[in-house]
Structure formats: structure tokens, C-alpha cells
Design an enzyme around this catalytic site. Structure first.
Site, PDB file in Angstrom:
ATOM      1  N   TYR A   1      33.014  27.418  23.759  1.00  0.00           N
ATOM      2  CA  TYR A   1      32.896  28.849  23.467  1.00  0.00           C
ATOM      3  C   TYR A   1      31.810  29.494  24.341  1.00  0.00           C
ATOM      4  O   TYR A   1      32.059  30.494  25.011  1.00  0.00           O
ATOM      5  CB  TYR A   1      32.573  29.041  21.983  1.00  0.00           C
ATOM      6  CG  TYR A   1      32.466  30.488  21.538  1.00  0.00           C
ATOM      7  CD1 TYR A   1      33.600  31.287  21.438  1.00  0.00           C
ATOM      8  CD2 TYR A   1      31.238  31.047  21.205  1.00  0.00           C
ATOM      9  CE1 TYR A   1      33.510  32.605  21.016  1.00  0.00           C
ATOM     10  CE2 TYR A   1      31.133  32.363  20.785  1.00  0.00           C
ATOM     11  CZ  TYR A   1      32.282  33.139  20.686  1.00  0.00           C
ATOM     12  OH  TYR A   1      32.183  34.445  20.275  1.00  0.00           O
TER      13      TYR A   1
ATOM     14  N   SER B   1      29.287  37.727  23.656  1.00  0.00           N
ATOM     15  CA  SER B   1      28.586  37.157  22.509  1.00  0.00           C
ATOM     16  C   SER B   1      27.158  36.867  22.948  1.00  0.00           C
ATOM     17  O   SER B   1      26.885  36.737  24.149  1.00  0.00           O
ATOM     18  CB  SER B   1      29.258  35.854  22.082  1.00  0.00           C
ATOM     19  OG  SER B   1      28.430  35.129  21.198  1.00  0.00           O
TER      20      SER B   1
HETATM   21  N1  LIG Z   1      32.291  36.995  14.638  1.00  0.00           N
HETATM   22  C1  LIG Z   1      31.243  36.757  15.378  1.00  0.00           C
HETATM   23  O1  LIG Z   1      30.227  36.246  14.887  1.00  0.00           O
HETATM   24  C2  LIG Z   1      31.249  37.125  16.837  1.00  0.00           C
HETATM   25  C3  LIG Z   1      30.026  37.138  17.515  1.00  0.00           C
HETATM   26  C4  LIG Z   1      30.009  37.456  18.871  1.00  0.00           C
HETATM   27  C5  LIG Z   1      31.190  37.738  19.522  1.00  0.00           C
HETATM   28  N2  LIG Z   1      32.383  37.706  18.856  1.00  0.00           N
HETATM   29  C6  LIG Z   1      33.615  37.991  19.612  1.00  0.00           C
HETATM   30  O2  LIG Z   1      34.332  39.052  19.009  1.00  0.00           O
HETATM   31  C7  LIG Z   1      35.704  38.940  19.364  1.00  0.00           C
HETATM   32  C8  LIG Z   1      36.557  39.159  18.107  1.00  0.00           C
HETATM   33  O3  LIG Z   1      36.359  38.079  17.219  1.00  0.00           O
HETATM   34  P1  LIG Z   1      36.241  38.250  15.633  1.00  0.00           P
HETATM   35  O4  LIG Z   1      34.891  37.836  15.256  1.00  0.00           O
HETATM   36  O5  LIG Z   1      36.729  39.570  15.212  1.00  0.00           O
HETATM   37  O6  LIG Z   1      37.219  37.075  15.123  1.00  0.00           O
HETATM   38  P2  LIG Z   1      38.685  37.105  14.499  1.00  0.00           P
HETATM   39  O7  LIG Z   1      38.665  37.865  13.220  1.00  0.00           O
HETATM   40  O8  LIG Z   1      39.127  35.691  14.483  1.00  0.00           O
HETATM   41  O9  LIG Z   1      39.548  37.941  15.534  1.00  0.00           O
HETATM   42  C9  LIG Z   1      39.982  37.388  16.732  1.00  0.00           C
HETATM   43  C10 LIG Z   1      41.069  38.269  17.306  1.00  0.00           C
HETATM   44  O10 LIG Z   1      41.483  37.722  18.568  1.00  0.00           O
HETATM   45  C11 LIG Z   1      42.883  37.607  18.578  1.00  0.00           C
HETATM   46  N3  LIG Z   1      43.327  36.465  19.373  1.00  0.00           N
HETATM   47  C12 LIG Z   1      42.976  35.166  19.235  1.00  0.00           C
HETATM   48  N4  LIG Z   1      43.646  34.408  20.089  1.00  0.00           N
HETATM   49  C13 LIG Z   1      44.452  35.238  20.800  1.00  0.00           C
HETATM   50  C14 LIG Z   1      45.421  35.045  21.828  1.00  0.00           C
HETATM   51  N5  LIG Z   1      45.720  33.837  22.305  1.00  0.00           N
HETATM   52  N6  LIG Z   1      46.055  36.132  22.319  1.00  0.00           N
HETATM   53  C15 LIG Z   1      45.796  37.352  21.822  1.00  0.00           C
HETATM   54  N7  LIG Z   1      44.906  37.596  20.868  1.00  0.00           N
HETATM   55  C16 LIG Z   1      44.248  36.549  20.350  1.00  0.00           C
HETATM   56  C17 LIG Z   1      43.292  37.441  17.124  1.00  0.00           C
HETATM   57  O11 LIG Z   1      44.597  37.958  16.900  1.00  0.00           O
HETATM   58  P3  LIG Z   1      45.922  37.030  16.722  1.00  0.00           P
HETATM   59  O12 LIG Z   1      45.510  35.785  16.030  1.00  0.00           O
HETATM   60  O13 LIG Z   1      46.821  37.908  15.918  1.00  0.00           O
HETATM   61  O14 LIG Z   1      46.416  36.825  18.104  1.00  0.00           O
HETATM   62  C18 LIG Z   1      42.288  38.343  16.420  1.00  0.00           C
HETATM   63  O15 LIG Z   1      42.751  39.661  16.375  1.00  0.00           O
HETATM   64  C19 LIG Z   1      35.883  37.555  20.001  1.00  0.00           C
HETATM   65  O16 LIG Z   1      35.964  37.684  21.402  1.00  0.00           O
HETATM   66  C20 LIG Z   1      34.600  36.838  19.621  1.00  0.00           C
HETATM   67  O17 LIG Z   1      34.264  35.853  20.565  1.00  0.00           O
HETATM   68  C21 LIG Z   1      32.422  37.414  17.512  1.00  0.00           C
END
Ligand SMILES: NC(=O)c1ccc[n+]([C@@H]2O[C@H](COP(=O)([O-])OP(=O)(O)OC[C@H]3O[C@@H](n4cnc5c(N)ncnc54)[C@H](OP(=O)(O)O)[C@@H]3O)[C@@H](O)[C@H]2O)c1
Ligand SMILES: *[C@@H]1O[C@H](CO)[C@@H](O)[C@H](O)[C@H]1NC(C)=O
Ligand SMILES: *[C@@H]1O[C@H](CO)[C@@H](O)[C@H](O)[C@H]1NC(C)=O
Length: 307
Positions: free
Chosen positions: A192, A179
Site C-alpha cells: 500500500y 495517503s
Molecule cells: N480510509 C483511510 O484511512 C484512508 C486514508 C488515506 C487514504 N485513503 C485513500 O482513500 C481512497 C478511498 O478509500 P476509502 O477509505 O474510502 O475506502 P473504501 O470505502 O474501501 O473505498 C474504496 C473505493 O475504491 C473503489 N475501488 C476499489 N478497487 C477498485 C477497482 N479495482 N476499480 C475501481 N474502483 C475500485 C471501491 O469501489 P468498488 O469496490 O465498487 O470498485 C470503493 O468505492 C483510497 O485511495 C485510499 O487509499 C484512505
């Protein structure tokens, strides 16, 4: 030439340059697209958001995708979407695998199961993760530990479960979805930011160590992306926030992040930052004019207590 004419010339030159560049980009992507054919790609956090988009991108490119997350139902939904939406693309059926990044003890068994099905793993995308909201004083220690567990320890252990296989094959590519907050920390998201900084450090060490084994490491650092990240973020007491925040809803399309990630693998980039100019500048200020950054963040902390 009058003023208007030169302005026009300038604008059309710029437009032409952009078009030529875009064309070049798309040709490059097309030319190497075959790189992804038949590749086995393991994606964590594939049940929603960026991970779901990654599943679509790699599947469309002809990869055999292994979709990992905790929620089986959501994984099945993504699997069905893939089969239906790209039914014309001759690809391998997507595999789903229930993985909880907190259960480190299960990873060896999971990797054996994957290898039983696919024979090998070409690309690992460590994408699963959670976020948080709240001041440090009010946030319970269990939230700090939970985020570190999922975003850092779980991710490290999952990588290490697959690493021996890649090393013995002398081939592989490991991606970390970090991130912008892995490069600069902001108030009210300490747990985070700390977990993402940890991942950045880990990946730099890893990249250096596995270069001799022909394994490549790419770190992707996006700014805000339109996903459920804030819905799933933990509050100070450790319950789900359940709220879509405005920064996220105005953020990038997750498909854009997925496509850029695939491109970064193709071009073997060590790291990419996917954020608007202003946010990139902030990251540059953090590393080059830290005292200014601290002032800005102090202001932000005072004026956005609920964010
Ligand atoms: N959205 C943003 O603004 C943003 C910005 C920078 C980086 N990111 C990064 O992108 C990545 C994906 O996030 P997203 O934005 O797509 O959010 P999201 O829609 O909440 O997706 C998060 C994913 O992680 C999985 N997850 C969460 N806890 C877990 C666990 N204990 N074991 C296995 N899987 C787990 C969830 O699946 P389950 O709940 O089914 O396990 C879900 O598929 C993250 O690493 C986040 O830090 C996001
Ligand atoms: C700091 O946290 C403690 C423990 O949760 C709490 O009792 C206290 O009220 C908090 N202080 C402030 C100023 O929020
Ligand atoms: C991975 O890196 C090695 C050098 O470290 C390079 O030879 C190889 O082509 C890279 N692989 C890909 C897929 O770019």
C-alpha cells in the site's frame, strides 16, 4: 491584573481569534462556492467511503458528478441518496459509470461515454483504491501487483485517458487521494505504502508538465479515515481482510476529508496533509531525522505484528 484574570483574557482572545478565523474561512468558501456550479467532476471509488462523501460534497456544490467504481449496485445506492437527500438543490442528475481500475483497455471507451453525456470534464478525482495487511515475507506477489495495479497503474492510465481532453481545453484540475502513507511507510502495509509513494512521485511530475496547459494538480494525504478500507484490504494470501481496524474506526469522518478536498481545489493547493499533529510530526521526522524514524518503525513492527 491577577493571574486568573490574565488567563481569562488570554483564553477569550484565543477563542475570538478562532471564531474570526472560522468565520473568515466559511465566508471565503461561500464567496467562491459558485466556482463549482456546473463543473463536471469525475470521481473514482465513488461507491463507498471517501469517494461517496466526495460525491455528496460536489453534488451539493452544484457539480455534475460522474460516479465511477466496480459495484453498480452501490453506485446506484449513492446516486439515489444524492437525488433524495439534496432534492432541493437544483443540480444535474448524477451519472454512474462502471469502472474497474484493473481494466486499463476499457478507459478510452469510458471517457468517450462520459464526454458524450457531459461534453467536457473539469475535475478528475482519483480516489479509488485498496489497502493491504501483512508482512512482506508472507505476502504473495500477486497482492503486491494487485495493489500497484489499482492504486498506481490503473490510476495513471485513467488520468492519461482524460488528460488529452483537458490539455486540448487548456483547463482542468486533477486530484489524487493519496495517503499519509504516501509520505512515510509503515510496517505490514508495504504494498500500500509503495503504491501511494508512487502516486506522489507521479503527481509531482504531472504537476510540472501540465502547468503550461493551465491544468492544476492537488494531492490529498489523509491519515486514518472512518471507511471500509480495512474491510476491503487484502491479506497476505490476497483475500479480503473483512475486519474494521480500530485506528480507522477512530479516524476522521470521510465528509471532513471531502470538504477539505473541495477547499483545496478552490484554493488551488498543490498538496494538503489531513492528519493529527502526532502523525504529521512522524512525517516530518521521516524526512528530517530518518534514523529516528527507522527506530520507531522497528519498534512498531515488533510490537504490532497483527496490525
Ligand atoms: N480510509 C483511510 O484511512 C484512508 C486514508 C488515506 C487514504 N485513503 C485513500 O482513500 C481512497 C478511498 O478509500 P476509502 O477509505 O474510502 O475506502 P473504501 O470505502 O474501501 O473505498 C474504496 C473505493 O475504491 C473503489 N475501488 C476499489 N478497487 C477498485 C477497482 N479495482 N476499480 C475501481 N474502483 C475500485 C471501491 O469501489 P468498488 O469496490 O465498487 O470498485 C470503493 O468505492 C483510497 O485511495 C485510499 O487509499 C484512505
Ligand atoms: C516466509 O515466507 C515463506 C513463503 O511464504 C514461508 O514459507 C516462511 O515460513 C516465511 N517465514 C517466516 C519466518 O514467516
Ligand atoms: C490553475 O493554475 C493556473 C496557473 O497554473 C491558475 O492560473 C488557475 O487560476 C488555476 N486554476 C484554479 C481553478 O485555481
Amino acid at each position: 491584573m491577577d493571574k486568573r484574570q490574565s488567563w481569562y483574557t488570554w483564553l477569550s482572545t484565543l477563542t475570538l481569534t478562532v471564531i474570526v478565523f472560522k468565520l473568515f474561512q466559511s465566508i471565503c468558501f461561500r464567496r467562491n462556492k459558485n466556482f463549482f456550479k456546473e463543473k463536471v467532476v469525475v470521481i473514482t471509488g465513488a461507491s463507498s467511503g471517501i469517494g461517496e462523501s466526495l460525491a455528496h460534497t460536489f453534488y451539493r456544490l452544484g457539480c455534475k458528478v460522474i460516479l465511477c467504481a466496480r459495484r453498480r449496485q452501490e453506485l446506484e445506492r449513492v446516486q439515489n441518496d444524492l437525488l433524495q437527500m439534496h432534492s432541493t438543490v437544483p443540480v444535474h442528475p448524477p451519472v454512474i459509470m462502471q469502472v474497474d481500475l484493473c481494466n486499463i483497455d476499457t478507459f478510452d471507451q469510458i471517457v468517450w461515454t462520459i464526454l458524450d453525456i457531459t461534453g467536457h470534464i473539469d475535475i478528475l478525482v482519483n480516489n479509488g483504491g485498496i489497502s493491504c495487511r501483512g508482512s512482506i515475507n508472507d505476502t504473495s506477489n500477486k497482492v503486491f501487483m494487485n495493489l500497484m495495479m489499482v492504486n498506481y497503474f490503473g490510476t495513471v492510465a485513467f488520468t492519461k485517458a482524460i488528460l488529452p481532453h483537458m490539455i486540448s481545453r487548456k483547463q482542468g484540475h486533477i486530484v489524487f487521494m493519496s495517503s499519509l502513507q504516501g509520505l512515510m511507510a509503515i510496517p505490514h502495509r508495504a504494498a500500500y505504502g509503495a503504491s501511494k509513494h508512487a502516486i506522489q512521485a507521479f503527481s509531482d511530475s504531472l504537476r510540472a508538465e501540465v502547468a503550461e496547459d493551465n491544468i492544476n494538480v492537488t494531492v490529498v494525504s489523509p491519515g486514518y479515515v472512518r471507511t471500509s478500507l480495512s474491510m476491503n484490504a487484502l491479506t497476505e494470501s490476497g483475500v479480503k481482510l473483512g475486519k474494521m481496524d480500530s485506528a480507522l474506526s477512530q479516524g476522521y469522518d470521510p465528509n471532513y476529508i471531502a470538504e477539505k478536498t473541495a477547499l483545496a481545489i478552490l484554493r488551488n493547493r498543490n498538496e494538503i496533509v489531513l492528519a493529527p499533529l502526532l502523525h504529521r510530526i512522524a512525517a516530518v521526522i521521516r524526512s528530517n531525522v530518518p534514523s529516528l524514524y527507522f527506530l520507531i518503525m522497528e519498534y512498531r513492527a515488533k510490537n504490532s505484528k497483527d496490525e
